[in-house]
Design a protein around this motif. Structure first.
Motif, PDB file in Angstrom:
ATOM      1  N   GLN A 199    -112.868 -21.890  -0.506  1.00  0.00           N
ATOM      2  CA  GLN A 199    -112.113 -21.792  -1.749  1.00  0.00           C
ATOM      3  C   GLN A 199    -110.611 -21.928  -1.500  1.00  0.00           C
ATOM      4  OE1 GLN A 199    -114.346 -19.725  -0.573  1.00  0.00           O
ATOM      5  NE2 GLN A 199    -115.705 -18.882  -2.167  1.00  0.00           N
ATOM      6  N   GLN A 200    -110.144 -21.343  -0.400  1.00  0.00           N
ATOM      7  CA  GLN A 200    -108.718 -21.421  -0.093  1.00  0.00           C
ATOM      8  C   GLN A 200    -108.319 -22.836   0.303  1.00  0.00           C
ATOM      9  OE1 GLN A 200    -107.414 -18.406   2.625  1.00  0.00           O
ATOM     10  NE2 GLN A 200    -105.289 -19.081   2.607  1.00  0.00           N
ATOM     11  N   ALA A 226    -109.816 -25.527  -0.716  1.00  0.00           N
ATOM     12  CA  ALA A 226    -109.850 -26.297  -1.956  1.00  0.00           C
ATOM     13  C   ALA A 226    -108.595 -26.044  -2.784  1.00  0.00           C
ATOM     14  CB  ALA A 226    -111.103 -25.940  -2.765  1.00  0.00           C
ATOM     15  N   ALA A 227    -108.101 -24.799  -2.802  1.00  0.00           N
ATOM     16  CA  ALA A 227    -106.885 -24.480  -3.551  1.00  0.00           C
ATOM     17  C   ALA A 227    -105.678 -25.195  -2.949  1.00  0.00           C
ATOM     18  CB  ALA A 227    -106.665 -22.961  -3.561  1.00  0.00           C
ATOM     19  N   ILE A 228    -105.619 -25.245  -1.633  1.00  0.00           N
ATOM     20  CA  ILE A 228    -104.520 -25.969  -0.961  1.00  0.00           C
ATOM     21  C   ILE A 228    -104.563 -27.441  -1.352  1.00  0.00           C
ATOM     22  CG2 ILE A 228    -103.676 -26.760   1.287  1.00  0.00           C
ATOM     23  CD1 ILE A 228    -104.616 -24.052   2.424  1.00  0.00           C
ATOM     24  N   GLU A 229    -105.759 -28.029  -1.331  1.00  0.00           N
ATOM     25  CA  GLU A 229    -105.898 -29.440  -1.674  1.00  0.00           C
ATOM     26  C   GLU A 229    -105.566 -29.688  -3.148  1.00  0.00           C
ATOM     27  OE1 GLU A 229    -109.282 -30.855   1.528  1.00  0.00           O
ATOM     28  OE2 GLU A 229    -109.927 -29.822  -0.296  1.00  0.00           O
ATOM     29  N   ALA A 230    -105.875 -28.715  -4.012  1.00  0.00           N
ATOM     30  CA  ALA A 230    -105.540 -28.860  -5.434  1.00  0.00           C
ATOM     31  C   ALA A 230    -104.031 -28.841  -5.647  1.00  0.00           C
ATOM     32  CB  ALA A 230    -106.205 -27.744  -6.240  1.00  0.00           C
ATOM     33  N   ARG A 231    -103.340 -27.951  -4.955  1.00  0.00           N
ATOM     34  CA  ARG A 231    -101.877 -27.917  -5.054  1.00  0.00           C
ATOM     35  C   ARG A 231    -101.277 -29.204  -4.500  1.00  0.00           C
ATOM     36  NH1 ARG A 231    -102.835 -22.408  -3.679  1.00  0.00           N
ATOM     37  NH2 ARG A 231    -102.488 -22.804  -1.452  1.00  0.00           N
ATOM     38  N   LEU A 232    -101.864 -29.705  -3.463  1.00  0.00           N
ATOM     39  CA  LEU A 232    -101.398 -30.953  -2.867  1.00  0.00           C
ATOM     40  C   LEU A 232    -101.541 -32.106  -3.850  1.00  0.00           C
ATOM     41  CD1 LEU A 232    -100.493 -32.568  -0.369  1.00  0.00           C
ATOM     42  CD2 LEU A 232    -102.887 -32.700   0.308  1.00  0.00           C
ATOM     43  N   ALA A 233    -102.701 -32.168  -4.516  1.00  0.00           N
ATOM     44  CA  ALA A 233    -102.944 -33.252  -5.469  1.00  0.00           C
ATOM     45  C   ALA A 233    -101.999 -33.176  -6.665  1.00  0.00           C
ATOM     46  CB  ALA A 233    -104.395 -33.212  -5.939  1.00  0.00           C
ATOM     47  N   ALA A 234    -101.584 -31.958  -7.047  1.00  0.00           N
ATOM     48  CA  ALA A 234    -100.717 -31.780  -8.212  1.00  0.00           C
ATOM     49  C   ALA A 234     -99.244 -32.007  -7.896  1.00  0.00           C
ATOM     50  CB  ALA A 234    -100.916 -30.374  -8.781  1.00  0.00           C
ATOM     51  N   ALA A 235     -98.889 -31.981  -6.624  1.00  0.00           N
ATOM     52  CA  ALA A 235     -97.483 -32.123  -6.241  1.00  0.00           C
ATOM     53  C   ALA A 235     -97.015 -33.564  -6.418  1.00  0.00           C
ATOM     54  CB  ALA A 235     -97.288 -31.681  -4.799  1.00  0.00           C
ATOM     55  N   THR A 236     -95.691 -33.735  -6.501  1.00  0.00           N
ATOM     56  CA  THR A 236     -95.107 -35.074  -6.614  1.00  0.00           C
ATOM     57  C   THR A 236     -95.491 -35.902  -5.389  1.00  0.00           C
ATOM     58  OG1 THR A 236     -93.226 -34.174  -7.837  1.00  0.00           O
ATOM     59  CG2 THR A 236     -92.928 -36.338  -6.812  1.00  0.00           C
ATOM     60  N   PRO A 237     -95.926 -37.140  -5.608  1.00  0.00           N
ATOM     61  CA  PRO A 237     -96.321 -37.978  -4.468  1.00  0.00           C
ATOM     62  C   PRO A 237     -95.180 -38.146  -3.466  1.00  0.00           C
ATOM     63  CG  PRO A 237     -97.053 -38.949  -6.541  1.00  0.00           C
ATOM     64  CD  PRO A 237     -96.142 -37.824  -6.897  1.00  0.00           C
ATOM     65  N   GLY A 238     -95.532 -38.330  -2.231  1.00  0.00           N
ATOM     66  CA  GLY A 238     -94.548 -38.504  -1.178  1.00  0.00           C
ATOM     67  C   GLY A 238     -94.229 -39.973  -0.945  1.00  0.00           C
ATOM     68  N   PRO A 239     -93.428 -40.272   0.057  1.00  0.00           N
ATOM     69  CA  PRO A 239     -92.833 -39.279   0.964  1.00  0.00           C
ATOM     70  C   PRO A 239     -91.635 -38.557   0.351  1.00  0.00           C
ATOM     71  CG  PRO A 239     -92.079 -41.474   1.533  1.00  0.00           C
ATOM     72  CD  PRO A 239     -93.087 -41.659   0.437  1.00  0.00           C
ATOM     73  N   TRP A 240     -91.379 -37.348   0.868  1.00  0.00           N
ATOM     74  CA  TRP A 240     -90.209 -36.600   0.476  1.00  0.00           C
ATOM     75  C   TRP A 240     -89.160 -36.716   1.581  1.00  0.00           C
ATOM     76  CZ3 TRP A 240     -92.515 -31.253  -1.396  1.00  0.00           C
ATOM     77  CH2 TRP A 240     -93.283 -31.466  -2.562  1.00  0.00           C
ATOM     78  N   THR A 241     -87.912 -36.586   1.184  1.00  0.00           N
ATOM     79  CA  THR A 241     -86.811 -36.617   2.155  1.00  0.00           C
ATOM     80  C   THR A 241     -85.817 -35.511   1.805  1.00  0.00           C
ATOM     81  OG1 THR A 241     -85.594 -38.236   0.812  1.00  0.00           O
ATOM     82  CG2 THR A 241     -87.027 -39.097   2.563  1.00  0.00           C
ATOM     83  N   VAL A 242     -84.857 -35.332   2.695  1.00  0.00           N
ATOM     84  CA  VAL A 242     -83.764 -34.395   2.407  1.00  0.00           C
ATOM     85  C   VAL A 242     -82.484 -35.188   2.236  1.00  0.00           C
ATOM     86  CG1 VAL A 242     -84.762 -32.385   3.540  1.00  0.00           C
ATOM     87  CG2 VAL A 242     -83.467 -34.024   4.890  1.00  0.00           C
ATOM     88  N   SER A 243     -81.589 -34.653   1.419  1.00  0.00           N
ATOM     89  CA  SER A 243     -80.306 -35.319   1.210  1.00  0.00           C
ATOM     90  C   SER A 243     -79.472 -35.252   2.481  1.00  0.00           C
ATOM     91  CB  SER A 243     -79.560 -34.652   0.050  1.00  0.00           C
ATOM     92  OG  SER A 243     -79.337 -33.280   0.334  1.00  0.00           O
TER      93      SER A 243
END
Length: 205
Positions: free
Chosen positions: A10-11, A13-30
């Protein structure tokens, strides 16, 4: 310290659900490490801590790619464990791990010294050995290195799939020499010993 308790389904699956809901990558830093940006450069989050903003910024930005890799690896390993358990449940595994290749008959007193072995070394790779030496792909023999000294380049030239290893062993078997004696010499001497030990025939019988 790492928690030895297995990660519940369950945990995961919850991690994967949060991942799917997050803004698509890649992410960077300023450039000033104050902001996390999405793949289009849009602002995602800001933070300010002079002592750790570079480390934290890199961690947050890379998490968008790292978390999917880690979750995928967990799934892959769980599938391997499940498959292994199924194999174990069906009975003990049986695997041939050593073959001998020899031009001399098995009952020859010299057979063992002319013997070449093909031995399983893990990961579907086999070694062609004779005494403490190991055959290379180019047909030369090297002293077997200690496991800690076996670099990938060496392994790539001294480990083979089973069919290739057996083929190389068959090619090398007629070329073995022992103290200057060839396979032909050993076969001739074996025939001479056999003839000397054979009882003489009785004339007329």
């Amino acid at each position: 310290m790492t928690d030895p308790t297995p990660l519940p389904d369950q945990q995961l699956a919850a991690i994967e659900a949060r991942l799917a809901a997050a803004t698509p990558g890649p992410w960077t830093v300023s450039e000033d490490y104050d902001d996390v940006l999405d793949s289009q450069g849009a602002h995602l989050a800001s933070y300010w801590n002079p002592s750790s903003r570079i480390r934290n910024g890199e961690f947050i930005a890379h998490a968008r790619a790292d978390v999917p890799l880690l979750a995928g690896e967990v799934r892959r390993l769980r599938a391997e464990v499940a498959a292994a358990r199924e194999d174990t449940a069906s009975g003990p595994a049986v695997k041939a791990t050593r073959y001998t290749v020899n031009c001399l008959p098995e009952d020859s007193i010299d057979s063992h010294v002319f013997e070449i072995t093909v031995e399983y070394r893990g990961h579907d790779r086999w070694a062609v050995t004779r005494h403490s030496q190991c055959l290379a792909a180019d047909g030369t023999w090297d002293w077997e290195m200690r496991p800690s000294e076996r670099e990938n380049d060496w392994l790539d030239t001294h480990r083979f799939d089973l069919d290739t290893a057996l083929k190389l062993a068959r090619e090398q078997a007629p070329l073995v020499t022992v103290n200057g004696f060839t396979v032909a010499d050993a076969l001739r001497m074996a025939a001479e010993r056999s003839a000397a030990e054979r009882p003489a025939s009785v004339p007329g019988l």
